[in-house]
Write a protein that holds these residues in place. Structure first.
Motif, PDB file in Angstrom:
ATOM      1  N   VAL A  10       0.855  -1.008   0.078  1.00 24.14           N
ATOM      2  CA  VAL A  10       0.094  -0.232   0.019  1.00 24.14           C
ATOM      3  C   VAL A  10       0.898   1.252  -0.022  1.00 24.14           C
ATOM      4  N   CYS A  11       0.225   2.358  -0.348  1.00 14.12           N
ATOM      5  CA  CYS A  11       1.120   3.610  -0.253  1.00 14.12           C
ATOM      6  C   CYS A  11       1.245   3.955   1.045  1.00 14.12           C
ATOM      7  N   LEU A  18      -1.842   0.267  -4.280  1.00 15.01           N
ATOM      8  CA  LEU A  18      -0.811   0.842  -5.603  1.00 15.01           C
ATOM      9  C   LEU A  18      -1.114   0.078  -6.924  1.00 15.01           C
ATOM     10  N   CYS A  29      -0.066   5.500  -6.795  1.00 17.83           N
ATOM     11  CA  CYS A  29      -1.150   5.651  -5.939  1.00 17.83           C
ATOM     12  C   CYS A  29      -1.929   6.810  -6.380  1.00 17.83           C
TER      13      CYS A  29
END
Length: 58
Positions: A10-11, A18, A29
């Motif tokens: 994930v960001c 992502l 993102c």
């Protein structure tokens, strides 16, 4: 990009999923509008290393 790895990444800024963009070798993102580089197959998920998306990029 390994699908299993992409599913868990994930960001670090927004915690959003992502999106892999192989043409630029980046993970994007959309929530934070940042593109993280992938160097030698390793995602570099550091905000200071990310590129800010231009207004015409999704």
């Amino acid at each position: 990009m390994d699908k299993k790895l992409l599913d868990i990444l994930v960001c670090p800024v927004s915690k959003a999923p992502l999106e892999w963009r192989p043409e630029r070798n980046e993970l994007v993102c959309k929530a934070s509008r940042l593109a993280y580089p992938v160097r030698d197959g390793i995602p570099v998920l550091l905000e200071e290393e990310a590129r800010r998306l231009r207004d015409d990029e999704e």
